[in-house]
Design a protein around this motif. Structure first.
Motif, PDB file in Angstrom:
ATOM      1  N   VAL A 247      -1.027   1.858   8.613  1.00 57.50           N
ATOM      2  CA  VAL A 247      -0.479   0.920   7.632  1.00 57.50           C
ATOM      3  C   VAL A 247      -0.980   1.349   6.261  1.00 57.50           C
ATOM      4  O   VAL A 247      -2.179   1.518   6.051  1.00 57.50           O
ATOM      5  CB  VAL A 247      -0.906  -0.538   7.918  1.00 57.50           C
ATOM      6  N   ILE A 248      -0.026   1.518   5.332  1.00 50.56           N
ATOM      7  CA  ILE A 248      -0.370   1.842   3.949  1.00 50.56           C
ATOM      8  C   ILE A 248       0.135   0.689   3.096  1.00 50.56           C
ATOM      9  O   ILE A 248       1.343   0.541   2.890  1.00 50.56           O
ATOM     10  CB  ILE A 248       0.257   3.181   3.509  1.00 50.56           C
ATOM     11  N   GLY A 249      -0.789  -0.143   2.657  1.00 49.46           N
ATOM     12  CA  GLY A 249      -0.443  -1.322   1.873  1.00 49.46           C
ATOM     13  C   GLY A 249      -1.315  -2.494   2.276  1.00 49.46           C
ATOM     14  O   GLY A 249      -2.017  -2.436   3.295  1.00 49.46           O
ATOM     15  N   PRO A 250      -1.289  -3.561   1.489  1.00 49.20           N
ATOM     16  CA  PRO A 250      -2.121  -4.721   1.795  1.00 49.20           C
ATOM     17  C   PRO A 250      -1.648  -5.464   3.045  1.00 49.20           C
ATOM     18  O   PRO A 250      -0.460  -5.505   3.336  1.00 49.20           O
ATOM     19  CB  PRO A 250      -1.992  -5.590   0.537  1.00 49.20           C
ATOM     20  N   VAL A 251      -2.610  -6.023   3.757  1.00 46.06           N
ATOM     21  CA  VAL A 251      -2.349  -6.732   5.006  1.00 46.06           C
ATOM     22  C   VAL A 251      -2.887  -8.143   4.886  1.00 46.06           C
ATOM     23  O   VAL A 251      -4.028  -8.347   4.456  1.00 46.06           O
ATOM     24  CB  VAL A 251      -3.043  -5.995   6.181  1.00 46.06           C
TER      25      VAL A 251
ATOM     26  N   VAL B  27      -5.785   1.712   8.266  1.00 47.42           N
ATOM     27  CA  VAL B  27      -5.236   0.836   7.235  1.00 47.42           C
ATOM     28  C   VAL B  27      -5.746   1.303   5.883  1.00 47.42           C
ATOM     29  O   VAL B  27      -6.953   1.424   5.680  1.00 47.42           O
ATOM     30  CB  VAL B  27      -5.628  -0.638   7.473  1.00 47.42           C
ATOM     31  N   THR B  28      -4.821   1.569   4.970  1.00 47.09           N
ATOM     32  CA  THR B  28      -5.167   1.912   3.601  1.00 47.09           C
ATOM     33  C   THR B  28      -4.680   0.777   2.725  1.00 47.09           C
ATOM     34  O   THR B  28      -3.478   0.636   2.485  1.00 47.09           O
ATOM     35  CB  THR B  28      -4.511   3.244   3.167  1.00 47.09           C
ATOM     36  N   GLY B  29      -5.598  -0.085   2.302  1.00 41.98           N
ATOM     37  CA  GLY B  29      -5.254  -1.259   1.506  1.00 41.98           C
ATOM     38  C   GLY B  29      -6.172  -2.405   1.863  1.00 41.98           C
ATOM     39  O   GLY B  29      -6.891  -2.356   2.868  1.00 41.98           O
ATOM     40  N   ASP B  30      -6.144  -3.443   1.049  1.00 41.07           N
ATOM     41  CA  ASP B  30      -6.983  -4.611   1.297  1.00 41.07           C
ATOM     42  C   ASP B  30      -6.468  -5.393   2.504  1.00 41.07           C
ATOM     43  O   ASP B  30      -5.263  -5.483   2.735  1.00 41.07           O
ATOM     44  CB  ASP B  30      -7.025  -5.511   0.065  1.00 41.07           C
TER      45      ASP B  30
ATOM     46  N   GLY C 168       4.009  -0.652   3.147  1.00 39.41           N
ATOM     47  CA  GLY C 168       4.403  -1.884   2.483  1.00 39.41           C
ATOM     48  C   GLY C 168       3.437  -2.999   2.806  1.00 39.41           C
ATOM     49  O   GLY C 168       2.438  -2.796   3.503  1.00 39.41           O
ATOM     50  N   VAL C 169       3.753  -4.177   2.316  1.00 38.62           N
ATOM     51  CA  VAL C 169       2.921  -5.365   2.512  1.00 38.62           C
ATOM     52  C   VAL C 169       3.230  -5.978   3.875  1.00 38.62           C
ATOM     53  O   VAL C 169       4.395  -6.084   4.259  1.00 38.62           O
ATOM     54  CB  VAL C 169       3.201  -6.396   1.395  1.00 38.62           C
ATOM     55  N   ILE C 170       2.176  -6.380   4.598  1.00 31.50           N
ATOM     56  CA  ILE C 170       2.349  -7.111   5.862  1.00 31.50           C
ATOM     57  C   ILE C 170       1.797  -8.510   5.664  1.00 31.50           C
ATOM     58  O   ILE C 170       0.674  -8.679   5.194  1.00 31.50           O
ATOM     59  CB  ILE C 170       1.617  -6.412   7.023  1.00 31.50           C
ATOM     60  N   ASN C 171       2.589  -9.533   6.052  1.00 33.18           N
ATOM     61  CA  ASN C 171       2.171 -10.925   5.922  1.00 33.18           C
ATOM     62  C   ASN C 171       2.641 -11.682   7.163  1.00 33.18           C
ATOM     63  O   ASN C 171       3.812 -12.064   7.256  1.00 33.18           O
ATOM     64  CB  ASN C 171       2.753 -11.526   4.642  1.00 33.18           C
TER      65      ASN C 171
END
Length: 136
Positions: free
Chosen positions: A79-83, A97-100, A66-69
């Motif tokens: 982590v799979i998702g944008p960070v 990390v897979t994501g921007d 999921g998204v981490i903010n």
């Protein structure tokens, strides 16, 4: 990494207020303030409360889809998702990390892997300068 404090930046939490332990799997979004350590698995977004100090630690046993903010982020798991780390990001040797990844300050140790874009976000505010009218 967390040395000097810059103007306008918050300090990372030195303590952990909440823990999601090994063997725990949460499905849904997590919202927190203070310090959160994840050793288990989350399928959902992890977000810090706005305008509150926040530090997220993703251990080598953890997995987030999921998204981490958050403001301050330390990753040593998957982590799979944008960070998005608005202040600082530390990628430890087992980080995957897979994501921007958006960050202000980055520390990346040998062995860490990012499959996505690294995007620097500056907290510096733009100041508009106007030329003074010259009178001759």
């Amino acid at each position: 990494m967390f040395g000097g404090k810059k103007n306008g930046s918050s300090k990372p939490q030195n303590r952990i207020d909440s823990l999601i332990g090994v063997g725990t799997c949460l499905e849904g979004n997590v919202r927190f303030s203070g310090g959160l350590r994840i050793d288990g698995e989350i399928k959902g977004n992890v977000e810090a409360v706005k305008d509150q100090p926040s530090t997220l630690v993703v251990s080598e046993h953890a997995r987030i889809e999921g998204v981490i903010n958050v403001a301050h982020l330390v990753i040593n798991g998957t982590v799979i998702g944008p960070v998005h780390a608005s202040e600082s990001l530390e990628l430890q040797p087992n980080a995957k990390v897979t994501g921007d990844v958006e960050y202000n300050s980055l520390e990346m140790q040998q062995g860490a892997v990012v499959q996505g874009r690294l995007i620097h976000q500056s907290n510096a505010k733009t100041v508009e300068l106007k030329l003074a009218a010259s009178s001759n």
